[in-house]
Write an enzyme that holds these catalytic residues in place. Sequence first.
Site, mmCIF file in Angstrom:
data_model
loop_
_atom_site.group_PDB
_atom_site.id
_atom_site.type_symbol
_atom_site.label_atom_id
_atom_site.label_comp_id
_atom_site.label_asym_id
_atom_site.label_seq_id
_atom_site.Cartn_x
_atom_site.Cartn_y
_atom_site.Cartn_z
ATOM 1 N N ASN A 179 1.299 -4.014 -0.617
ATOM 2 C CA ASN A 179 0.917 -2.906 0.084
ATOM 3 C C ASN A 179 -0.524 -3.373 1.132
ATOM 4 O O ASN A 179 -1.142 -2.498 1.728
ATOM 5 C CB ASN A 179 0.718 -1.397 -0.590
ATOM 6 C CG ASN A 179 -0.318 -1.465 -1.498
ATOM 7 O OD1 ASN A 179 -1.040 -2.602 -1.518
ATOM 8 N ND2 ASN A 179 -0.716 -0.674 -2.023
ATOM 9 N N GLU A 192 -7.274 -0.163 -2.217
ATOM 10 C CA GLU A 192 -6.079 -0.060 -1.868
ATOM 11 C C GLU A 192 -6.017 0.788 -0.431
ATOM 12 O O GLU A 192 -7.046 1.067 0.079
ATOM 13 C CB GLU A 192 -5.590 1.321 -2.875
ATOM 14 C CG GLU A 192 -5.337 0.942 -4.209
ATOM 15 C CD GLU A 192 -3.905 0.134 -4.610
ATOM 16 O OE1 GLU A 192 -3.280 -0.165 -3.543
ATOM 17 O OE2 GLU A 192 -3.299 0.691 -5.502
ATOM 18 N N HIS A 235 -3.247 -4.709 -0.395
ATOM 19 C CA HIS A 235 -4.369 -4.431 -1.137
ATOM 20 C C HIS A 235 -5.002 -5.900 -1.316
ATOM 21 O O HIS A 235 -4.262 -6.740 -1.403
ATOM 22 C CB HIS A 235 -4.461 -3.475 -2.336
ATOM 23 C CG HIS A 235 -3.653 -3.910 -3.426
ATOM 24 N ND1 HIS A 235 -2.665 -3.273 -4.135
ATOM 25 C CD2 HIS A 235 -3.580 -5.019 -4.162
ATOM 26 C CE1 HIS A 235 -2.161 -3.765 -5.248
ATOM 27 N NE2 HIS A 235 -2.683 -5.123 -5.197
ATOM 28 N N ASP A 272 -11.165 -7.772 -10.383
ATOM 29 C CA ASP A 272 -10.711 -6.349 -10.755
ATOM 30 C C ASP A 272 -10.447 -5.984 -12.123
ATOM 31 O O ASP A 272 -10.042 -7.212 -12.871
ATOM 32 C CB ASP A 272 -9.876 -5.643 -9.858
ATOM 33 C CG ASP A 272 -8.657 -6.549 -9.794
ATOM 34 O OD1 ASP A 272 -8.520 -7.528 -10.393
ATOM 35 O OD2 ASP A 272 -7.650 -6.265 -8.747
#
Length: 244
Positions: free
Chosen positions: A132, A139, A134, A63
């Site tokens: 979280n 996400e 991801h 990413d």
Amino acid sequence: MTVTICADHAEASARASAIVADALRAEPALVLGLPTGRTPVALYASLVAADLDWAKVRTFNLDEFAGLPPRAPGSFRAFMDEHMFSRVNLPPAHVGFLQGDAADEAGECARYERAIDEAGGLDLLVLGLGANGHIGFNEPGPGLRASTHAIALHASTRAANADRFGGDPARVPARGLTLGMRQVLRARRVLMVATGPAKAAAVSALTQGPLTTMCPASWLQVHSDVTLLVDRAAAALLRDAISD
Ligand code: GLP
């Protein structure tokens, strides 16, 4: 999924380094997917120190922040140059990266997806884990995207990445470009490293929870070759799994 509970971050990093080094020695033309973040810093240091030949390896990072030119401070490309690419004999032409400031984001994502396909897909994908849940910048939310795409980053993700932007979450770009779940799940082998107490809930959700788009990493449960290296703190919420 094979889950190994390591004593600490150093042991998890050393084990991860040994797995990548073995894969590279077995296949000198390895197609390797790579993460950024605090977690892989020790892994990259160990790989740099190892006696490895990167001349035929091809890499694709997961990413990049949208809007950032490749060498901008804070970019994932700058991170990789600093921690690994400038320190090993990996030919610059073998480095695959999403260009954060591409004018045509959709075109850039399609180019990247094609480049990985043309390389034959990822042989080994190394992953970190967002607190979280991801993966890359996939996400949590009501849906996940299969292909490489641009996405708005959660406030918690921007906060987690603030150290690369002077500690100020507001300076972290609001969007990112990321591989989608297709290339993640299509990788022939996945190696994830997750350490520290902040990752405990995500480690529990990804290994023991239901498959859900609210925890993108939970989809690794359907992959047939996943090695998860955690330390004791990240394993704290695992049922029946704690061993000294
Ligand atoms: C960022 C990256 C992820 C990485 C995550 C965890 O959000 N996009 O690929 O896995 O951070 O980072 P850290 O290792 O610093 O906890």
